[in-house]
Each structure stands twice: as C-alpha cells, then as structure tokens.
Design an enzyme around this catalytic site. Structure first.
Site, PDB file in Angstrom:
ATOM      1  CD  GLU A 125      33.475  39.332  38.316  1.00  0.00           C
ATOM      2  OE1 GLU A 125      32.629  40.086  38.037  1.00  0.00           O
ATOM      3  OE2 GLU A 125      33.534  38.005  37.965  1.00  0.00           O
ATOM      4  N   GLY A 173      26.442  40.481  42.168  1.00  0.00           N
ATOM      5  CA  GLY A 173      24.942  40.649  42.149  1.00  0.00           C
ATOM      6  C   GLY A 173      24.349  41.000  43.682  1.00  0.00           C
ATOM      7  CE  LYS A 199      26.798  37.170  36.552  1.00  0.00           C
ATOM      8  NZ  LYS A 199      26.835  37.384  37.489  1.00  0.00           N
ATOM      9  CG  HIS A 228      31.920  34.100  36.922  1.00  0.00           C
ATOM     10  ND1 HIS A 228      30.945  34.066  37.775  1.00  0.00           N
ATOM     11  CD2 HIS A 228      31.699  35.333  36.434  1.00  0.00           C
ATOM     12  CE1 HIS A 228      30.124  35.018  38.046  1.00  0.00           C
ATOM     13  NE2 HIS A 228      30.796  35.927  37.151  1.00  0.00           N
ATOM     14  CB  SER A 281      27.584  45.081  42.769  1.00  0.00           C
ATOM     15  OG  SER A 281      27.016  43.947  43.369  1.00  0.00           O
ATOM     16  CD  GLU A 319      27.189  34.033  38.735  1.00  0.00           C
ATOM     17  OE1 GLU A 319      26.922  33.668  37.365  1.00  0.00           O
ATOM     18  OE2 GLU A 319      26.838  34.948  39.211  1.00  0.00           O
ATOM     19  CG  ASN A 347      28.639  37.099  32.697  1.00  0.00           C
ATOM     20  OD1 ASN A 347      28.001  36.482  32.087  1.00  0.00           O
ATOM     21  ND2 ASN A 347      29.347  36.530  33.755  1.00  0.00           N
TER      22      ASN A 347
HETATM   23  P1  PGA Z   1      27.131  41.671  38.673  1.00  0.00           P
HETATM   24  O1  PGA Z   1      27.718  40.209  38.053  1.00  0.00           O
HETATM   25  O2  PGA Z   1      27.379  42.834  37.997  1.00  0.00           O
HETATM   26  O3  PGA Z   1      25.773  41.318  38.719  1.00  0.00           O
HETATM   27  O4  PGA Z   1      27.637  41.680  40.362  1.00  0.00           O
HETATM   28  C1  PGA Z   1      29.307  40.554  37.532  1.00  0.00           C
HETATM   29  C2  PGA Z   1      29.689  39.177  37.251  1.00  0.00           C
HETATM   30  O5  PGA Z   1      29.425  37.900  37.973  1.00  0.00           O
HETATM   31  O6  PGA Z   1      30.794  38.903  36.423  1.00  0.00           O
END
Ligand code: PGA
Length: 241
Positions: A158, A164, A11, A88, A201, A90, A9
């Site tokens: 997740e 992140g 983003k 997701h 992460s 976000e 992803n």
């Molecule tokens: P990240 O994001 O690896 O930066 O933690 C994962 C995600 O949001 O799918």
C-alpha cells in the site's frame, strides 16, 4: 490464492447501529470465502456471528498483562479472529510503530495460528527520490528476517501516498513493484509463494484494471468499503458471482 480476495478495513468507523445495518444490507450478497472484514474490535462479534472471516486491525506484540488499551493475538484468536493486519501505514506514522515491533507482532499472530498481513509501502517523498524499492525491501526484511514459517504470511503493498487520496500508481508501476516484492521474498524463502495484496484508494472505477494484474492476489480496501453498495460493486467487478 485461488480467487482474488478482499480485505476490508473499516478503520475507526461505523457505530453499532451502522454495523448492524451494513450486515443486513450485504446478507447473501457476498461469497464469504472471498472476503475478510476488519471491523473495530468492538464489533467483531457481529461479523463472527454471521460467519464472516474476521481480522483485527492491530494487535499487541505481548500476549497478556498490564498493557492498558491493548488487544493481543492470543485474545483475538480465542474469539475466532483469524487474520491480523500488521504495520499498516497509519500505525507506522501515527503510532510510531517500528519494523522491529512489527516483526514481533507477526510472531504473536503466527504463534496464535492467525494469518499475518504485513503492510508495506513508500511515502511520496521516498517515491519521488526513487527509493521505493529500497524502503520496501527494508520493511520486509526487518519484519520477517526471524520468521521461519511463511505459510500464514501475506504481504499488502500500500503506497502511503495512495491511501485515502484517490491517487494510484499506474498498473505498470504496481506490477513492477509486486514483481520486485516477490523477488525479495524469494531471497528470504526460496520456495515461497506468499500472497501479495494491493491497497490504496481502490474504488469502483479502478478495480477492473487492478483485478487484471495477475500477480496481485487480493485487495485491501478502506474508504470505499464504508458504503456497502460500493463494496458490493467492487467485488462484483473483480470476482463476478
Ligand atoms: P483506502 O485505505 O482504501 O481508504 O485508501 C486503504 C487502507 O488503508 O488499507
């Protein structure tokens, strides 16, 4: 899933030039069947041209019409995009997506023969209050209760607090939650074997331990994948060529 798969992803990152360089740098170094890229919609064409599996980071619950700025599953599928991330964290937190709408998006993806990846996860506050199982159960049931066909559904666990942040649950905690998710899925689909991914992460240092969790079918990777060298070494550790 036969092998652990990687769902990448990006983003809202990478420019056209950076995308082209990225593709150049990974050329011939990735087993295409193990990886699905979720670039910005603007650059999906570049990944499709190189015959990668491509997904979309978000889709509209509508098929077409006056919805400025939206992209539908119908449009994405017509381009050859075969996966859609839905719900997701976000999207849930920044764009206030609700479980009901997430369910409609899953419907839209399935109607267009796409694979729908339902993202679920608890916040730190919910975890501290030991409410994670309750939250995950609700997220799953509300989004999937009306969905009969399970063949193209994937769940991505997740934890919101792990995205992140360079923080992760322990291997024991992840395993326990994945087992719990499987149990919830079995009540909805008695003979189900819906794949379950872990995300949050993931990086070069923790992938070895994570890839040993048998119950995890694949990984959803954000920040680490922006550096192609990191992505290649993560894949190499988890699924040696
Ligand atoms: P990240 O994001 O690896 O930066 O933690 C994962 C995600 O949001 O799918």
């Amino acid at each position: 899933m036969e092998n652990k798969k990687f769902f990448i992803n990006f983003k809202m990152n990478l420019t056209k030039k950076e995308t082209e360089e990225y593709l150049q740098n990974i050329k011939g170094k990735i087993k295409k069947e193990n990886v699905i890229f979720f670039p910005s919609n603007l650059y999906s064409y570049a990944f499709l041209k190189e015959n990668y599996n491509v997904g979309i980071q978000n889709i509209s619950k509508e098929e077409k019409g006056a919805y400025t700025g939206e992209v539908s599953a119908y449009q994405a599928a017509s381009l050859g995009i075969t996966y859609a991330l839905v719900g997701h964290s976000e999207r849930r937190n920044l764009f206030h997506e609700k479980n009901e709408d997430i369910g409609k998006k899953i419907d839209a993806a399935l109607q267009n023969k796409m694979n729908a990846i339902l993202c679920i996860g608890e916040t730190l506050k919910e975890k501290k209050m030991h409410k994670e199982k309750k939250v995950l159960k609700k997220q799953i049931e509300k989004a999937l209760k009306h969905i009969e066909k399970k063949e193209k559904i994937i769940i991505a666990y997740e934890p919101v607090w792990a995205i992140g942040s360079m923080k992760n649950p322990s291997i024991k905690e992840i395993t326990e939650i994945i087992m719990y998710i499987k149990k919830v899925l079995l009540t909805l689909y008695p003979d189900s074997s819906i794949p379950i991914l872990y995300g949050g992460s993931i990086h070069e240092e923790n992938i070895k331990a994570l890839s040993k969790i048998e119950e995890v079918d694949g990984f959803l990777i954000g920040s680490a994948s922006l550096d192609y060298k990191k992505l290649l070494s993560i894949i190499e550790v988890a699924v040696p060529m």
